[in-house]
Scaffold this motif. Structure first.
Motif, mmCIF file in Angstrom:
data_model
loop_
_atom_site.group_PDB
_atom_site.id
_atom_site.type_symbol
_atom_site.label_atom_id
_atom_site.label_comp_id
_atom_site.label_asym_id
_atom_site.label_seq_id
_atom_site.Cartn_x
_atom_site.Cartn_y
_atom_site.Cartn_z
ATOM 1 N N SER A 195 0.808 -1.225 0.000
ATOM 2 C CA SER A 195 0.000 0.000 0.000
ATOM 3 C C SER A 195 0.840 1.273 0.000
ATOM 4 O O SER A 195 0.439 2.287 0.565
ATOM 5 N N PHE A 196 1.971 1.236 -0.654
ATOM 6 C CA PHE A 196 2.852 2.410 -0.687
ATOM 7 C C PHE A 196 2.194 3.586 -1.402
ATOM 8 O O PHE A 196 2.338 4.739 -0.981
ATOM 9 N N LYS A 197 1.430 3.302 -2.445
ATOM 10 C CA LYS A 197 0.742 4.374 -3.175
ATOM 11 C C LYS A 197 -0.191 5.150 -2.245
ATOM 12 O O LYS A 197 -0.299 6.370 -2.336
ATOM 13 N N GLU A 198 -0.836 4.444 -1.327
ATOM 14 C CA GLU A 198 -1.726 5.109 -0.355
ATOM 15 C C GLU A 198 -0.958 6.104 0.507
ATOM 16 O O GLU A 198 -1.483 7.164 0.844
ATOM 17 N N ILE A 199 0.266 5.740 0.897
ATOM 18 C CA ILE A 199 1.079 6.645 1.719
ATOM 19 C C ILE A 199 1.366 7.920 0.929
ATOM 20 O O ILE A 199 1.161 9.035 1.424
ATOM 21 N N ASN A 200 1.827 7.767 -0.318
ATOM 22 C CA ASN A 200 2.100 8.942 -1.153
ATOM 23 C C ASN A 200 0.841 9.763 -1.400
ATOM 24 O O ASN A 200 0.868 10.991 -1.317
ATOM 25 N N ASP A 201 -0.273 9.095 -1.718
ATOM 26 C CA ASP A 201 -1.510 9.810 -2.036
ATOM 27 C C ASP A 201 -2.105 10.505 -0.817
ATOM 28 O O ASP A 201 -2.651 11.601 -0.924
ATOM 29 N N SER A 202 -2.022 9.865 0.352
ATOM 30 C CA SER A 202 -2.644 10.419 1.558
ATOM 31 C C SER A 202 -1.776 11.441 2.283
ATOM 32 O O SER A 202 -2.294 12.391 2.864
ATOM 33 N N TYR A 203 -0.466 11.233 2.281
ATOM 34 C CA TYR A 203 0.414 12.056 3.107
ATOM 35 C C TYR A 203 1.468 12.821 2.316
ATOM 36 O O TYR A 203 2.228 13.590 2.890
ATOM 37 N N GLY A 204 1.540 12.585 1.007
ATOM 38 C CA GLY A 204 2.485 13.299 0.156
ATOM 39 C C GLY A 204 3.780 12.532 -0.070
ATOM 40 O O GLY A 204 4.121 11.613 0.682
ATOM 41 N N HIS A 205 4.467 12.920 -1.118
ATOM 42 C CA HIS A 205 5.702 12.241 -1.498
ATOM 43 C C HIS A 205 6.822 12.383 -0.465
ATOM 44 O O HIS A 205 7.609 11.444 -0.299
ATOM 45 N N PRO A 206 6.926 13.507 0.267
ATOM 46 C CA PRO A 206 7.958 13.554 1.314
ATOM 47 C C PRO A 206 7.750 12.458 2.380
ATOM 48 O O PRO A 206 8.720 11.871 2.857
ATOM 49 N N ALA A 207 6.499 12.173 2.717
ATOM 50 C CA ALA A 207 6.220 11.089 3.673
ATOM 51 C C ALA A 207 6.601 9.743 3.066
ATOM 52 O O ALA A 207 7.191 8.888 3.739
ATOM 53 N N GLY A 208 6.294 9.559 1.789
ATOM 54 C CA GLY A 208 6.673 8.326 1.103
ATOM 55 C C GLY A 208 8.187 8.174 1.045
ATOM 56 O O GLY A 208 8.722 7.085 1.270
ATOM 57 N N ASP A 209 8.887 9.277 0.778
ATOM 58 C CA ASP A 209 10.352 9.243 0.746
ATOM 59 C C ASP A 209 10.911 8.850 2.116
ATOM 60 O O ASP A 209 11.860 8.071 2.203
ATOM 61 N N ALA A 210 10.310 9.371 3.189
ATOM 62 C CA ALA A 210 10.766 9.033 4.546
ATOM 63 C C ALA A 210 10.561 7.550 4.823
ATOM 64 O O ALA A 210 11.420 6.899 5.436
ATOM 65 N N VAL A 211 9.460 6.986 4.348
ATOM 66 C CA VAL A 211 9.209 5.551 4.522
ATOM 67 C C VAL A 211 10.256 4.739 3.761
ATOM 68 O O VAL A 211 10.761 3.721 4.260
ATOM 69 N N LEU A 212 10.624 5.173 2.555
ATOM 70 C CA LEU A 212 11.661 4.466 1.785
ATOM 71 C C LEU A 212 13.008 4.481 2.516
ATOM 72 O O LEU A 212 13.693 3.453 2.589
#
Length: 142
Positions: free
Chosen positions: A20-37
């Protein structure tokens, strides 16, 4: 890997895809997704066996090549990564939900003798994990 194959020593390739990585980017923005990576890479770095090689192959997918590792060892490593995600020092996901991953394991020479063949077999096993409900490890079958 060529040397291990020639000597009859197995080599596991573990492929990890964040659920569900797309959900993280869509819900919280790409900076949040980058932090998860970044946090995911840190978990892999802390968990990786000595002598293994890890890398991000795109998006939210990572591969780890574990020389000398059987399917059982590769599966145990995948489970260790899942446990590390769930630990207090694991990965922080916005909204407080736990991070999970679907993991596939392939082993040379049974599932292939080149890295690209192992990636294909591990990818197929990873999608078995996703279809089975995510947050699990599946081993390739020929």
């Amino acid at each position: 890997m060529t040397r291990h194959t020639a000597l009859g020593i197995p080599c596991s390739l573990v492929m990890l895809d964040i659920d569900s990585f797309k959900e993280i980017n869509d819900s919280y923005g790409h900076p949040a997704g980058d932090a998860v990576l970044v946090q995911t890479a840190d978990v892999i770095r802390r968990t990786i066996p000595t002598g293994a090689i890890a890398g991000r192959i795109g998006g939210d997918e990572f591969v780890i090549l574990v020389p000398g590792a059987s399917a059982t060892v590769g599966q145990a490593f995948g489970n260790a990564v899942l446990q590390a995600f769930a630990s207090p020092s694991g990965v922080s996901v916005p909204g407080g939900r736990p991070l999970t991953a679907s993991i596939g394991v392939a082993v040379s020479p049974d599932d292939g003798v080149s890295v690209s063949e192992l990636i294909q077999a591990a990818d197929k096993a990873m999608y078995q994990s996703k279809r089975a409900g995510k947050a699990r490890v599946s081993v390739a079958t020929r």
